[in-house]
Design a protein around this motif. Structure first.
Motif, short mmCIF file in Angstrom:
data_model
loop_
_atom_site.label_atom_id
_atom_site.label_comp_id
_atom_site.label_asym_id
_atom_site.label_seq_id
_atom_site.Cartn_x
_atom_site.Cartn_y
_atom_site.Cartn_z
N GLU A 33 132.72 92.40 16.99
CA GLU A 33 131.73 92.11 16.06
C GLU A 33 132.58 91.88 14.76
N ALA A 34 131.94 90.87 13.81
CA ALA A 34 132.36 90.84 12.47
C ALA A 34 131.02 90.57 11.63
N THR A 35 130.96 91.32 10.55
CA THR A 35 129.95 90.90 9.63
C THR A 35 130.44 90.53 8.12
N GLY A 36 129.57 89.94 7.46
CA GLY A 36 130.13 89.77 6.03
C GLY A 36 128.69 89.58 5.37
N SER A 37 128.82 89.85 4.08
CA SER A 37 127.52 89.91 3.11
C SER A 37 128.12 89.74 1.68
N THR A 38 126.98 89.23 0.91
CA THR A 38 127.17 89.21 -0.65
C THR A 38 125.64 89.09 -1.07
N ASN A 39 125.61 88.74 -2.30
CA ASN A 39 124.27 88.71 -2.72
C ASN A 39 123.37 87.39 -2.47
N TRP A 40 124.38 86.41 -1.98
CA TRP A 40 123.56 85.01 -1.37
C TRP A 40 123.64 84.94 0.06
N TYR A 41 124.33 85.88 0.89
CA TYR A 41 124.41 85.59 2.39
C TYR A 41 124.55 86.94 3.06
N TYR A 42 124.28 86.78 4.37
CA TYR A 42 124.57 87.92 5.43
C TYR A 42 124.97 87.32 6.57
N GLY A 43 126.08 87.54 7.23
CA GLY A 43 126.26 86.66 8.43
C GLY A 43 126.95 87.88 9.66
N ARG A 44 126.68 87.52 10.61
CA ARG A 44 127.15 88.54 11.90
C ARG A 44 127.06 87.87 13.06
N MET A 45 128.33 87.97 13.70
CA MET A 45 128.58 87.38 14.92
C MET A 45 129.32 88.45 15.89
N VAL A 46 128.58 88.58 17.28
CA VAL A 46 129.14 89.38 18.08
C VAL A 46 129.52 88.61 19.41
N ILE A 47 130.79 88.81 19.90
CA ILE A 47 131.52 87.95 20.61
C ILE A 47 131.72 88.65 22.15
N GLY A 48 131.29 88.25 23.11
CA GLY A 48 131.86 88.62 24.39
C GLY A 48 132.85 87.97 25.02
#
Length: 146
Positions: A33-48
């Motif tokens: 899993e990787a996530t990222g965020s700032t005041n303008w976005y949030y993103g997340r991916m979980v990979i199998g």
């Protein structure tokens, strides 16, 4: 009778140990899993991660637009491996929504690692204003014996 039931119990116990050992490596590794965020976005991916066939199965993707700034938030997968450096198609949070999620199952040969980019896209122009990259998720399988 006691010997027969003892043999059956022993065989069952051995089966619970031996069968997982001889199971094919085609099973999925636990997700990264990787996530990222700032005041303008949030993103997340979980990979199998899977092998036989080589694929990312599944990928759970979440993107969130956190700002009312005239930009649309998009997210895209980036992989490196046997097929080279591949930037997959952009997925955008639909107009009028703040969050969107997707599941996908890309096949691209052996994949060494994956990451994602979250981008600000001009709502009227469709031009990418800027992107930020996530951390790299490495394939948990060792391909040296493949």
């Amino acid at each position: 009778m006691r010997l027969k039931s003892g043999l059956v119990a022993t065989a069952a116990a051995l089966a619970t140990v031996v069968i997982p050992l001889i199971a094919s490596p085609a099973a999925a590794a636990s997700g990264t899993e990787a996530t990222g965020s700032t005041n303008w976005y949030y993103g997340r991916m979980v990979i199998g991660w899977r092998i036989n066939p080589y694929r990312l199965d599944p990928i759970q993707i979440v993107a969130q637009d956190r700002a009312t700034d005239g930009y649309v938030v998009g997210i895209r997968l980036i992989t490196n491996g046997a097929s080279g450096h591949k930037v997959w198609s952009m997925r955008t949070v639909p107009s009028g929504q703040t969050t969107a999620s997707w599941s996908t199952y890309p096949e691209a040969g052996w994949i060494d690692n994956a990451s994602f980019e979250v981008c600000q896209i001009g709502a009227s122009s469709g031009v990418i204003a800027r992107c930020e990259s996530s951390s790299v998720m490495n394939n948990p399988f060792d391909d040296s014996s493949m």
